[in-house]
Design a protein around this motif. Structure first.
Motif, short mmCIF file in Angstrom:
data_model
loop_
_atom_site.label_atom_id
_atom_site.label_comp_id
_atom_site.label_asym_id
_atom_site.label_seq_id
_atom_site.Cartn_x
_atom_site.Cartn_y
_atom_site.Cartn_z
N ALA A 24 86.80 -50.26 23.65
CA ALA A 24 86.61 -51.34 24.63
C ALA A 24 85.24 -51.24 25.29
O ALA A 24 84.56 -52.26 25.49
CB ALA A 24 87.71 -51.28 25.68
N LEU A 25 84.80 -50.02 25.59
CA LEU A 25 83.48 -49.82 26.19
C LEU A 25 82.38 -50.25 25.23
O LEU A 25 81.42 -50.92 25.62
CB LEU A 25 83.29 -48.36 26.60
CG LEU A 25 81.95 -47.99 27.22
CD1 LEU A 25 81.72 -48.75 28.51
CD2 LEU A 25 81.88 -46.49 27.46
N PHE A 26 82.52 -49.88 23.96
CA PHE A 26 81.53 -50.27 22.95
C PHE A 26 81.41 -51.79 22.87
O PHE A 26 80.31 -52.35 22.88
CB PHE A 26 81.92 -49.69 21.59
CG PHE A 26 81.04 -50.14 20.48
CD1 PHE A 26 79.77 -49.62 20.32
CD2 PHE A 26 81.48 -51.11 19.59
CE1 PHE A 26 78.94 -50.05 19.30
CE2 PHE A 26 80.67 -51.55 18.56
CZ PHE A 26 79.39 -51.02 18.41
N LYS A 27 82.56 -52.46 22.80
CA LYS A 27 82.56 -53.92 22.69
C LYS A 27 81.97 -54.57 23.93
O LYS A 27 81.23 -55.56 23.84
CB LYS A 27 83.97 -54.43 22.44
CG LYS A 27 84.47 -54.10 21.06
CD LYS A 27 85.90 -54.55 20.87
CE LYS A 27 86.39 -54.15 19.48
NZ LYS A 27 87.81 -54.49 19.29
N LEU A 28 82.27 -53.99 25.09
CA LEU A 28 81.75 -54.54 26.34
C LEU A 28 80.23 -54.37 26.42
O LEU A 28 79.52 -55.28 26.83
CB LEU A 28 82.43 -53.85 27.53
CG LEU A 28 82.26 -54.50 28.89
CD1 LEU A 28 82.83 -55.91 28.88
CD2 LEU A 28 82.95 -53.67 29.95
N GLN A 36 75.32 -62.26 29.77
CA GLN A 36 75.69 -61.69 31.06
C GLN A 36 77.21 -61.57 31.15
O GLN A 36 77.95 -62.45 30.70
CB GLN A 36 75.18 -62.61 32.17
CG GLN A 36 75.28 -62.01 33.54
CD GLN A 36 74.58 -62.86 34.58
OE1 GLN A 36 74.14 -63.96 34.30
NE2 GLN A 36 74.48 -62.33 35.78
N LEU A 37 77.67 -60.47 31.72
CA LEU A 37 79.10 -60.21 31.83
C LEU A 37 79.68 -60.83 33.11
O LEU A 37 78.99 -60.94 34.12
CB LEU A 37 79.37 -58.71 31.86
CG LEU A 37 78.98 -57.92 30.62
CD1 LEU A 37 79.21 -56.44 30.87
CD2 LEU A 37 79.79 -58.38 29.43
N GLU A 38 80.97 -61.19 33.05
CA GLU A 38 81.66 -61.67 34.25
C GLU A 38 81.84 -60.53 35.24
O GLU A 38 81.70 -60.71 36.44
CB GLU A 38 83.04 -62.22 33.88
CG GLU A 38 83.04 -63.49 33.11
CD GLU A 38 84.45 -63.93 32.77
OE1 GLU A 38 85.39 -63.52 33.45
OE2 GLU A 38 84.58 -64.70 31.80
N ASN A 39 82.20 -59.34 34.71
CA ASN A 39 82.48 -58.20 35.56
C ASN A 39 81.73 -56.97 35.04
O ASN A 39 82.29 -56.16 34.30
CB ASN A 39 83.99 -57.94 35.59
CG ASN A 39 84.39 -56.86 36.54
OD1 ASN A 39 83.56 -56.35 37.29
ND2 ASN A 39 85.65 -56.49 36.53
N PRO A 40 80.48 -56.80 35.42
CA PRO A 40 79.70 -55.67 34.92
C PRO A 40 80.22 -54.32 35.42
O PRO A 40 79.95 -53.28 34.81
CB PRO A 40 78.29 -55.94 35.43
CG PRO A 40 78.41 -56.97 36.47
CD PRO A 40 79.69 -57.70 36.24
N ALA A 41 80.99 -54.31 36.48
CA ALA A 41 81.56 -53.06 37.00
C ALA A 41 82.60 -52.49 36.05
O ALA A 41 82.95 -51.31 36.14
CB ALA A 41 82.18 -53.29 38.37
#
Length: 73
Positions: A24-28, A36-41
Motif C-alpha cells: 500500500a505504501l509503494f502504491k501510494l 497530488q494526494l488527497e491525504n499525504p499524511a
C-alpha cells in the motif's frame, strides 16, 4: 493499527499484514509522484505501521530465540 493489534496476529498473519502495508505504501508513493494526494499524511501513517509491525516481529523472534531470557520492564 497499533502494537496491541499486531501482537494479536500469528506469525504468518503478521508477515502478510506487513507485506500488505508495504505494498500500500509503494502504491501510494507511486501515486504521489504522478499527482497530488488527497491525504499525504497517509504515507507517514503507513511508515509508522511498518515500524510497529517490524518491532513486534522482532520481539517475537527474540522471545523464540531465548525463552527465559526475557527482559522485565
Amino acid at each position: 493499527m497499533d502494537a496491541k493489534a499486531f501482537r494479536e496476529l500469528s506469525a504468518e498473519e503478521l508477515e502478510q499484514k506487513l507485506r500488505d502495508v508495504r505494498d500500500a505504501l509503494f502504491k501510494l508513493k507511486l501515486r504521489a509522484s504522478a499527482a497530488q494526494l488527497e491525504n499525504p499524511a497517509r504515507i507517514r501513517q503507513l511508515r509508522r505501521e511498518i515500524a510497529i509491525g517490524e518491532t513486534v516481529r522482532r520481539e517475537s523472534l527474540r522471545k523464540q530465540a531465548s525463552p527465559g531470557m526475557e527482559r522485565t520492564p
